[in-house]
Design a protein around this motif. Structure first.
Motif, short mmCIF file in Angstrom:
data_model
loop_
_atom_site.label_atom_id
_atom_site.label_comp_id
_atom_site.label_asym_id
_atom_site.label_seq_id
_atom_site.Cartn_x
_atom_site.Cartn_y
_atom_site.Cartn_z
N UNK A 423 -5.44 5.40 -4.01
CA UNK A 423 -6.24 6.42 -3.34
C UNK A 423 -5.68 7.80 -3.57
N UNK A 424 -5.94 8.69 -2.60
CA UNK A 424 -5.55 10.08 -2.80
C UNK A 424 -4.82 10.67 -1.59
N UNK A 425 -4.56 9.87 -0.55
CA UNK A 425 -3.93 10.43 0.64
C UNK A 425 -2.83 9.50 1.15
N UNK A 426 -2.05 8.94 0.23
CA UNK A 426 -1.12 7.87 0.59
C UNK A 426 -0.07 8.28 1.62
N UNK A 427 0.65 9.35 1.33
CA UNK A 427 1.75 9.73 2.18
C UNK A 427 1.26 10.17 3.55
N UNK A 428 0.18 10.91 3.60
CA UNK A 428 -0.34 11.33 4.90
C UNK A 428 -0.81 10.14 5.70
N UNK A 429 -1.29 9.11 5.01
CA UNK A 429 -1.69 7.90 5.71
C UNK A 429 -0.52 7.27 6.44
N UNK A 430 0.60 7.13 5.75
CA UNK A 430 1.78 6.49 6.34
C UNK A 430 2.29 7.27 7.54
N UNK A 431 2.03 8.57 7.53
CA UNK A 431 2.51 9.39 8.63
C UNK A 431 1.58 9.35 9.84
N UNK A 432 0.26 9.29 9.58
CA UNK A 432 -0.70 9.47 10.68
C UNK A 432 -1.32 8.18 11.18
N UNK A 433 -1.31 7.12 10.38
CA UNK A 433 -1.96 5.87 10.77
C UNK A 433 -0.91 4.79 10.96
N UNK A 434 -1.00 4.05 12.08
CA UNK A 434 0.00 3.00 12.34
C UNK A 434 -0.23 1.78 11.45
N UNK A 435 0.74 1.50 10.57
CA UNK A 435 0.66 0.34 9.69
C UNK A 435 1.85 -0.57 9.93
N UNK A 436 1.64 -1.85 9.63
CA UNK A 436 2.72 -2.83 9.70
C UNK A 436 2.98 -3.47 8.34
N UNK A 437 1.94 -3.54 7.51
CA UNK A 437 2.04 -4.21 6.21
C UNK A 437 1.47 -3.30 5.14
N UNK A 438 2.14 -3.24 4.00
CA UNK A 438 1.66 -2.47 2.86
C UNK A 438 1.46 -3.43 1.69
N UNK A 439 0.24 -3.41 1.11
CA UNK A 439 -0.08 -4.31 0.01
C UNK A 439 -0.18 -3.49 -1.28
N UNK A 440 0.66 -3.84 -2.26
CA UNK A 440 0.68 -3.13 -3.53
C UNK A 440 -0.46 -3.66 -4.41
N UNK A 441 -1.26 -2.76 -4.94
CA UNK A 441 -2.41 -3.14 -5.76
C UNK A 441 -1.95 -3.84 -7.04
N UNK A 442 -2.75 -4.79 -7.47
CA UNK A 442 -2.42 -5.60 -8.64
C UNK A 442 -2.25 -4.76 -9.90
N UNK A 443 -2.93 -3.62 -9.98
CA UNK A 443 -2.85 -2.81 -11.19
C UNK A 443 -1.44 -2.27 -11.44
N UNK A 444 -0.62 -2.14 -10.37
CA UNK A 444 0.72 -1.57 -10.54
C UNK A 444 1.75 -2.59 -11.03
N UNK A 445 1.43 -3.89 -10.82
CA UNK A 445 2.44 -4.91 -11.18
C UNK A 445 1.97 -5.77 -12.34
N UNK A 446 1.01 -5.26 -13.11
CA UNK A 446 0.60 -6.00 -14.31
C UNK A 446 1.80 -6.14 -15.25
N UNK A 447 1.77 -7.14 -16.09
CA UNK A 447 2.93 -7.46 -16.94
C UNK A 447 3.39 -6.28 -17.78
N UNK A 448 2.46 -5.41 -18.18
CA UNK A 448 2.85 -4.30 -19.04
C UNK A 448 3.33 -3.08 -18.25
N UNK A 449 3.30 -3.18 -16.89
CA UNK A 449 3.71 -2.04 -16.09
C UNK A 449 4.82 -2.37 -15.08
#
Length: 531
Positions: A423-449
């Motif tokens: 997305x486009x507002x990651x850091x502000x999200x972590x600051x303003x919205x209460x989260x417990x779990x963060x899920x890393x998108x599959x595109x970041x952990x593809x074999x070539x990356x």
């Protein structure tokens, strides 16, 4: 090229046949309708014609009846007879002349003179009907001065001018009237430039098509004359073509309407609405695995729809639901199914949780937390067993969303942010919205990356660690990805390497089976740091 055309024709053979059949039916119907319209028009004209003939017939009958009472015993035409004849016809519009024949053959006329003969030198045709005889001109030209119909009965005679008779009928210009003697034997008069070619026998009061005409023949009151009303054949064919075009347009409109109705009732949105109403949608679950133990710790709930035995991809019907008013109903359907499945199959699974995806409409619904609480209470499912996933695009208005998510957390639910990093507002999200779990998108952990030390997913994992968030790697498909994930403390994962989405019964069996065969990796990170 020929083969391609043949293949195309083969695929659309039924459609071509249906179009041809519809075209033939339209032409057939157009022809029948055109004949009905023409027949109705000619019958209406004849009804007007009958009305227009009443006065001329009445005058002819009156004169002939009165002439029959004249005294014809003398040997010479008298002044009194001339006077009586003149008085009889002087106010009659349709009677030009009247005459009586004396026993010695002399003919006394209303003109005040004796006639040498009835025909007076003009060649005429004679025909008889009952007690009456008729003389008509042999030609068809109508002249006000010379063309007369002569009617006789028992030595009495009446002259009627054809021009005046025809003008009285006020016949429509696009039609033609032909007066013909009994049986169609003797042509009498015609309003057209070319008299009708007489055909025998006449089929009275039936629409008949000839080589160039469409006509109906009508018998007179006493079957004396036949009135034939006709139109050029081009009028029938032209009307047929117009009706054909109209019917084709109607058929096309009906076809488009039927197609539109079919598309409406068979559209994904309509079928989805019916499925939600009938509660026929299901839920499958993709397991979330602990990479250090191989055991299942949770699962992500995924809507599953089989429509008449055909699987509908989730990305198709969820997109349709989001564009309509069905997405909230879909979410609530999933929550109810998850609660029922948990209470039936997973109630004994310790610390097991199931995530449910939420949309923006769910987060904006102020009644949503209370609804979830009521469902979980009905199925005796603990709030900690149901977590909610959101994506960054559902949180455009972060402040109200944060308040809503805080209410859910207050009820005991955990909140996961899905597809983090795209997305486009990651850091502000972590600051303003209460989260417990963060899920890393599959595109970041593809074999070539996944391998580079400066890979973005590693930074995301470190950021989550600093925020004391659990991290789940999505889309794990190969064993080569595992050591990299563990090395950064990403100890929870889901993907096809472990399992595809499973029905609830298969998920329950999978939970109680032996743990997944995951190789141990030398890591100084303790799983307790993330729980």
């Amino acid at each position: 090229m020929v083969a391609a055309y043949k293949a195309l024709l083969g695929r659309h053979a039924v459609t071509v046949c249906l179009i041809a059949a519809a075209g033939w039916a339209a032409w057939f119907c157009a022809g029948g309708m055109a004949e009905l319209f023409i027949a109705r028009k000619l019958n209406n004209v004849y009804a007007d014609l009958r009305a227009a003939q009443v006065e001329p017939n009445a005058q002819l009958d009156k004169v002939l009846h009165t002439l029959g009472d004249f005294d014809r015993s003398g040997q010479e035409c008298s002044v009194e007879q001339y006077s009586q004849l003149a008085d009889l016809v002087k106010n009659l519009r349709f009677v030009d002349q009247a005459a009586i024949r004396l026993p010695n053959g002399k003919i006394c006329s209303s003109y005040g003179q004796e006639l040498p003969s009835i025909l007076a030198g003009n060649e005429k045709r004679k025909f008889s009907v009952g007690k009456r005889n008729y003389w008509v001109d042999s030609g068809h030209a109508v002249s006000v001065d010379t063309d007369f119909i002569i009617v006789s009965e028992q030595s009495t005679y009446v002259w009627a001018n054809k021009k005046i008779l025809l003008d009285n009928l006020k016949f429509p210009k696009d039609l033609q009237l032909d007066l013909i003697g009994p049986g169609g034997a003797v042509p009498i008069a015609s309003t057209g430039p070319k008299p009708l070619a007489v055909q025998k026998p006449f089929h009275l009061e039936e629409l008949v098509t000839s080589a160039d005409k469409v006509l109906i023949a009508f018998a007179g009151n006493r079957n004396e004359l036949i009135s034939v009303i006709s139109l050029p054949l081009s009028s029938l064919t032209g009307l047929t073509f117009k009706l054909f075009i109209g019917l084709v347009c109607v058929f096309a409109a009906l076809l488009l309407l039927a197609r539109s109705i079919q598309r409406h009732y068979t559209s994904t949105a309509v079928r989805l609405r019916r499925a939600l109403k009938a509660n026929t949608l299901g839920v499958h679950y993709q397991p979330i695995v602990n990479l250090t133990t191989g055991y299942l710790v949770g699962a992500e709930s995924l809507s599953h729809w089989s429509d008449n035995g055909t699987h509908v991809p989730a990305d198709v019907f969820i997109a349709v639901a989001e564009k309509s008013d069905l997405i909230r109903k879909l979410t609530r359907s999933v929550i109810e199914q998850v609660a029922e499945d948990y209470s039936t199959y997973l109630w004994a699974c310790k610390d097991f949780y199931i995530t449910v995806n939420l949309c923006a409409q769910d987060i904006q619904d102020p009644n949503f937390p209370d609804y979830v609480a009521s469902v979980l209470a009905a199925y005796n499912m603990p709030a900690s067993a149901m977590a909610f996933e959101i994506t960054e695009r559902t949180l455009l208005d972060q402040k109200p969303a944060a308040m809503q998510l805080q209410r859910l957390r207050a009820h005991g639910h955990r909140i996961a942010v899905d597809d983090f990093g795209i997305g486009y507002c990651n850091l502000s999200l972590l600051d303003s919205v209460p989260f417990d779990i963060l899920k890393i998108d599959r595109s970041f952990i593809a074999n070539d990356r996944i391998a580079p030390k400066d890979a973005l997913w590693r930074q995301i994992a470190q950021l989550a660690k600093s925020q004391r968030l659990k991290v789940v790697a999505e889309g794990v498909e190969t064993p080569e990805q595992l050591p990299h994930l563990v090395s950064e403390g990403v100890l929870l994962a889901q993907g096809w390497l472990f399992s595809k989405a499973l029905p609830i019964q298969a998920l329950a069996r999978r939970y109680f089976q032996c743990p997944a065969n995951i190789a141990s990796y030398d890591s100084k990170i303790s799983i307790n740091d993330f729980y």
